[in-house]
Motif scaffolding. Structure first.
Motif, PDB file in Angstrom:
ATOM      1  N   UNK A  14      35.716  49.886  27.594  1.00 28.29           N
ATOM      2  CA  UNK A  14      36.650  49.554  28.676  1.00 28.29           C
ATOM      3  C   UNK A  14      38.093  49.501  28.216  1.00 28.29           C
ATOM      4  N   UNK A  15      38.319  49.490  26.903  1.00 29.27           N
ATOM      5  CA  UNK A  15      39.668  49.340  26.387  1.00 29.27           C
ATOM      6  C   UNK A  15      40.600  50.438  26.894  1.00 29.27           C
ATOM      7  N   UNK A  16      40.025  51.641  27.076  1.00 29.63           N
ATOM      8  CA  UNK A  16      40.854  52.784  27.439  1.00 29.63           C
ATOM      9  C   UNK A  16      41.473  52.634  28.820  1.00 29.63           C
ATOM     10  N   UNK A  17      40.833  51.849  29.726  1.00 28.15           N
ATOM     11  CA  UNK A  17      41.405  51.713  31.067  1.00 28.15           C
ATOM     12  C   UNK A  17      41.843  50.270  31.379  1.00 28.15           C
ATOM     13  N   UNK A  18      41.744  49.388  30.385  1.00 28.49           N
ATOM     14  CA  UNK A  18      42.095  47.997  30.631  1.00 28.49           C
ATOM     15  C   UNK A  18      43.582  47.867  30.933  1.00 28.49           C
ATOM     16  N   UNK A  19      43.889  46.953  31.821  1.00 23.95           N
ATOM     17  CA  UNK A  19      45.270  46.676  32.191  1.00 23.95           C
ATOM     18  C   UNK A  19      45.392  45.194  32.480  1.00 23.95           C
ATOM     19  N   UNK A  20      46.612  44.707  32.602  1.00 22.88           N
ATOM     20  CA  UNK A  20      46.849  43.345  33.044  1.00 22.88           C
ATOM     21  C   UNK A  20      47.240  43.386  34.512  1.00 22.88           C
ATOM     22  N   UNK A  21      46.449  42.702  35.333  1.00 26.97           N
ATOM     23  CA  UNK A  21      46.686  42.664  36.775  1.00 26.97           C
ATOM     24  C   UNK A  21      47.119  41.248  37.136  1.00 26.97           C
ATOM     25  N   UNK A  22      48.282  41.128  37.765  1.00 24.65           N
ATOM     26  CA  UNK A  22      48.844  39.813  38.086  1.00 24.65           C
ATOM     27  C   UNK A  22      48.908  39.601  39.589  1.00 24.65           C
ATOM     28  N   UNK A  52      44.200  37.475  50.771  1.00 26.19           N
ATOM     29  CA  UNK A  52      43.969  38.838  50.269  1.00 26.19           C
ATOM     30  C   UNK A  52      42.657  38.987  49.516  1.00 26.19           C
ATOM     31  N   UNK A  53      42.069  40.161  49.633  1.00 23.75           N
ATOM     32  CA  UNK A  53      40.971  40.563  48.759  1.00 23.75           C
ATOM     33  C   UNK A  53      41.576  40.897  47.399  1.00 23.75           C
ATOM     34  N   UNK A  54      41.025  40.337  46.341  1.00 20.05           N
ATOM     35  CA  UNK A  54      41.489  40.657  44.985  1.00 20.05           C
ATOM     36  C   UNK A  54      40.674  41.825  44.459  1.00 20.05           C
ATOM     37  N   UNK A  55      41.356  42.856  43.975  1.00 23.95           N
ATOM     38  CA  UNK A  55      40.677  44.043  43.449  1.00 23.95           C
ATOM     39  C   UNK A  55      41.201  44.346  42.052  1.00 23.95           C
ATOM     40  N   UNK A  56      40.277  44.462  41.096  1.00 20.69           N
ATOM     41  CA  UNK A  56      40.610  44.768  39.713  1.00 20.69           C
ATOM     42  C   UNK A  56      39.600  45.798  39.206  1.00 20.69           C
ATOM     43  N   UNK A  58      36.989  46.916  35.878  1.00 19.05           N
ATOM     44  CA  UNK A  58      36.236  46.393  34.734  1.00 19.05           C
ATOM     45  C   UNK A  58      37.072  46.486  33.460  1.00 19.05           C
ATOM     46  N   UNK A  59      37.144  45.358  32.729  1.00 20.04           N
ATOM     47  CA  UNK A  59      37.908  45.314  31.492  1.00 20.04           C
ATOM     48  C   UNK A  59      39.321  44.807  31.655  1.00 20.04           C
ATOM     49  N   UNK A  60      39.801  44.684  32.901  1.00 20.94           N
ATOM     50  CA  UNK A  60      41.164  44.211  33.125  1.00 20.94           C
ATOM     51  C   UNK A  60      41.332  42.755  32.694  1.00 20.94           C
ATOM     52  N   UNK A  61      42.535  42.462  32.250  1.00 19.44           N
ATOM     53  CA  UNK A  61      42.948  41.068  32.119  1.00 19.44           C
ATOM     54  C   UNK A  61      43.571  40.668  33.453  1.00 19.44           C
ATOM     55  N   UNK A  62      43.111  39.544  34.000  1.00 16.14           N
ATOM     56  CA  UNK A  62      43.573  39.083  35.312  1.00 16.14           C
ATOM     57  C   UNK A  62      44.381  37.799  35.127  1.00 16.14           C
ATOM     58  N   UNK A 107      49.711  26.420  38.421  1.00 15.09           N
ATOM     59  CA  UNK A 107      48.560  26.550  37.522  1.00 15.09           C
ATOM     60  C   UNK A 107      48.278  28.040  37.356  1.00 15.09           C
ATOM     61  N   UNK A 108      47.911  28.437  36.150  1.00 13.95           N
ATOM     62  CA  UNK A 108      47.640  29.849  35.880  1.00 13.95           C
ATOM     63  C   UNK A 108      46.196  30.039  35.440  1.00 13.95           C
ATOM     64  N   UNK A 109      45.504  30.947  36.113  1.00 13.97           N
ATOM     65  CA  UNK A 109      44.177  31.392  35.680  1.00 13.97           C
ATOM     66  C   UNK A 109      44.361  32.713  34.930  1.00 13.97           C
ATOM     67  N   UNK A 110      43.804  32.790  33.728  1.00 15.03           N
ATOM     68  CA  UNK A 110      44.025  33.937  32.850  1.00 15.03           C
ATOM     69  C   UNK A 110      42.691  34.270  32.184  1.00 15.03           C
ATOM     70  N   UNK A 111      42.107  35.401  32.538  1.00 13.39           N
ATOM     71  CA  UNK A 111      40.783  35.733  31.998  1.00 13.39           C
ATOM     72  C   UNK A 111      40.572  37.245  32.013  1.00 13.39           C
ATOM     73  N   UNK A 112      39.585  37.683  31.251  1.00  9.70           N
ATOM     74  CA  UNK A 112      39.211  39.091  31.222  1.00  9.70           C
ATOM     75  C   UNK A 112      37.951  39.292  32.058  1.00  9.70           C
ATOM     76  N   UNK A 113      37.924  40.383  32.799  1.00  7.41           N
ATOM     77  CA  UNK A 113      36.765  40.697  33.632  1.00  7.41           C
ATOM     78  C   UNK A 113      35.801  41.548  32.813  1.00  7.41           C
TER      79      UNK A 113
END
Length: 621
Positions: A14-22, A52-56, A58-62, A107-113
């Motif tokens: 998943x590393x090749x398509x991982x991104x940070x989505x905020x 909103x519907x949250x859409x990310x 696989x592999x993204x950092x959210x 408050x910040x939620x920070x996790x990888x999917x």
């Protein structure tokens, strides 16, 4: 549930398509009227509702930045079904993995999917989410095994809806005025937080429909007239294709299916969600338990009313699903946790829910924070308090959860941090698992997996999972009224491992400090003697055995009042006659008594939307 080598491979691929989505979410009040019956305050995001519907992917950092602008309520967010691998402190239940976010705070939620599929996010604080703070959370998968079999994705939520706000409903529900524990009945059902929803279809195209029940209480029977559903995913687990005419989605469950449009455009077709009214203790006059939408082939043509559904097959049994990866049954359990579900009253007169005679009450210190600060004693379940009902699991143990339902209602049980193998679910009224003739030899070789499973009335079930995700995870019924009344237990998984890997962000500690909530020590906040639980939060005491002095006095006065009342009636009868105007008035009042409405029985029909009862005895339509 996925093996460690799979997770490692997944992270590399998943590393090749991982991104940070905020996402920046300002949570505050707005006004809405989704069923057209009553304007009411709802919890919106960024001034809008539905949220909103949250859409990310696989592999993204959210990264989700939350501002609580409610003013009068604290809040939190839970990302239902996501494992939160390595980030259990981002799971969201208040006083479990964090303190509540007070008004005016950030408050910040920070996790990888780390897993693909259909999920949702919602508040996990004081029964709050039915006031509007809930929506789907979609994790797209570049390697979806069905990606070549559909043309378009559709996200479709179904839910129940209340006209009153949750604090008022909870206050009455958990009071001596409601000793039977009758759950408030919703007023309406919704698709995508509205009614009369239209889904445009293109002839011949196949749609991947992700359906989520984001409701508080009602399970929903769902069907699409003239179309079959090919189920390919439940609760984030891909399955081998299975065809269904009608599905049942409990609160919190998800189901994705392929739906192929017809080639002709001469007709539009209804689709329907119908509440499982067997869950309700009452049948209010204002209950609209069906909601209809339409598959629209031609928007110039009429939208027909739903047909009667007597010809539909019985609701699809999710126990028949087979995971797409064919993961075999896990080995023999290292630990079995048996939980008996029952409802009853405590001495404040209110009705509570219990696992093994314990009704969940959160600790003074968030349970995760106790695990992180208790040192070697973190492996002793006693430090987490009596009423968090905590079980400590060792890393990579195989765990069986046996749930016996000593209650006449259905319960959708949900496990945080994991998906489980569903090894067994009895029919209704089967009694405790221990009294059944079911043996391990009868468990399926390739069990269905999901994170929420419905337990039938007076029945039992067996769930199995591997403790390969260190964290603090709740196991609870996802009927929100039952969460409020205490139907929850806690799994503290590999706490010594957590102490090595989790460092709480300062923001977590700051919001606790702003509310005077301790962040170290045992369930009672004791840092010096972790086995001293004096002062731990606790529920009301049990009902006293026999009569108390207060009860005896009440009984004596009740008897005297009854005798006096009978004497007055006798005197009145002797003094009056058939021409007595007072007697006539009393009789007229009796004749004018309002009609009592009775819940329709199996097989009876009511006129709403032209829908009749289906083949399953649980359907009341």
């Amino acid at each position: 549930m996925r093996p460690p080598f799979f997770s490692l491979l997944l992270s590399l691929v998943s590393f090749s398509w991982a991104a940070t989505v905020t996402y920046d979410l300002d949570i505050g009040w707005v006004t809405a009227n989704p069923d057209g019956q009553a304007d009411r305050p709802v919890i919106g995001i960024n001034g809008q509702w539905p949220i909103p519907v949250i859409e990310v992917t696989l592999g993204d950092r959210v990264v989700i930045n939350v501002v609580n602008s409610l003013g009068n309520q604290s809040t939190s967010l839970h990302f239902h079904g996501l494992f939160m691998n390595g980030t259990t402190h981002m799971d969201g239940p208040v006083q479990v993995s964090q303190c509540a976010i007070p008004p005016g705070s950030r408050f910040t939620y920070d996790f990888e999917v780390t897993q693909p599929g259909t999920y949702w996010y919602h508040s996990h604080n004081k029964g709050q989410y039915p006031d509007g703070l809930r929506a789907p959370f979609i994790v797209h998968d570049p390697d979806n095994p069905y990606k070549d079999q559909y043309d378009e994705e559709v996200v479709l939520s179904v839910s129940d809806w209340y006209h009153e706000q949750m604090p008022d409903l909870v206050s009455f529900f958990m009071s001596r005025q409601n000793p039977s524990g009758a759950e408030p009945v919703p007023q309406a059902a919704l698709f995508n937080d509205t009614q009369d929803l239209s889904l445009p279809l293109q002839p011949g195209k196949t749609y991947f429909i992700r359906m989520v029940n984001i409701g508080a209480f009602a399970g929903q029977y769902v069907w699409f007239e003239g179309h079959n559903m090919t189920i390919v995913e439940v609760d984030g687990v891909y399955t081998h294709p299975s065809t269904a005419e009608m599905i049942y989605l409990s609160a919190a469950q998800r189901c994705s299916f392929l739906l192929t449009a017809k080639n002709e455009t001469d007709t539009n077709y209804p689709f329907v969600a119908s509440m499982d009214t067997t869950l309700f203790d009452a049948y209010p006059e204002d209950l609209n338990y069906n909601v209809s939408g339409w598959l629209v082939y031609d928007d110039k043509k009429s939208l027909p009313k739903p047909a009667l559904v007597d010809s539909l097959d019985a609701v699809f049994d999710d126990m028949n699903l087979v995971p797409h990866d064919d993961q075999p049954i896990l080995g023999e359990p290292d630990q079995t946790v048996t939980l008996n579900t029952i409802m009853g009253n405590l001495d404040d007169g209110a009705n509570y829910a219990f696992f093994n005679n314990i009704t969940y009450t959160h600790a003074k210190v968030p349970t995760l924070y106790t695990a992180l600060t208790a040192g070697d004693q973190a492996t002793d379940p006693a430090v987490y308090g009596t009423y968090t009902h905590s079980f400590v699991l060792e890393k990579d143990q195989i765990i069986d959860i046996v749930v016996n339902n000593i209650d006449p209602g259905r319960h959708p049980f949900h496990l945080h941090g994991h998906e489980f193998q569903a090894l067994h679910r009895s029919k209704e009224e089967a009694g405790p698992f221990e009294d059944s003739n079911v043996t391990a030899a009868s468990f399926p070789a390739i069990p269905m997996r999901r994170d929420t499973l419905v337990l039938y009335p007076d029945g039992n079930m067996v769930l199995r999972f591997k403790a390969n995700n260190p964290g603090v995870w709740l196991f609870h019924c996802h009927i929100e009224w039952h969460v409020v009344s205490g139907l929850a237990a806690t799994f503290v998984e590999a706490p010594l491992e957590l102490q090595k890997t989790i460092e709480l962000p300062q923001e977590h500690l700051d919001i606790c400090a702003s509310q005077g909530i301790p962040v170290t020590g045992n369930a009672a906040g004791n840092k010096l003697d972790l086995l001293n639980l004096d002062g731990q939060p606790s529920p009301p005491g049990p009902l006293p055995a026999g009569f108390t002095a207060r009860g005896i006095v009440a009984l004596v006065f009740s008897c005297l009042s009854g005798i006096l009342g009978v004497a007055v009636l006798v005197w009145y009868g002797l003094a009056g006659g058939e021409n007595d105007p007072g007697l006539k008035t009393w009789a007229a009042d009796v004749d004018a008594a309002p009609e009592t409405r009775v819940l329709p029985q199996d097989g009876e029909r009511t006129g709403d939307h032209g829908v009749s009862s289906g083949a399953d005895a649980g359907i009341r339509t």
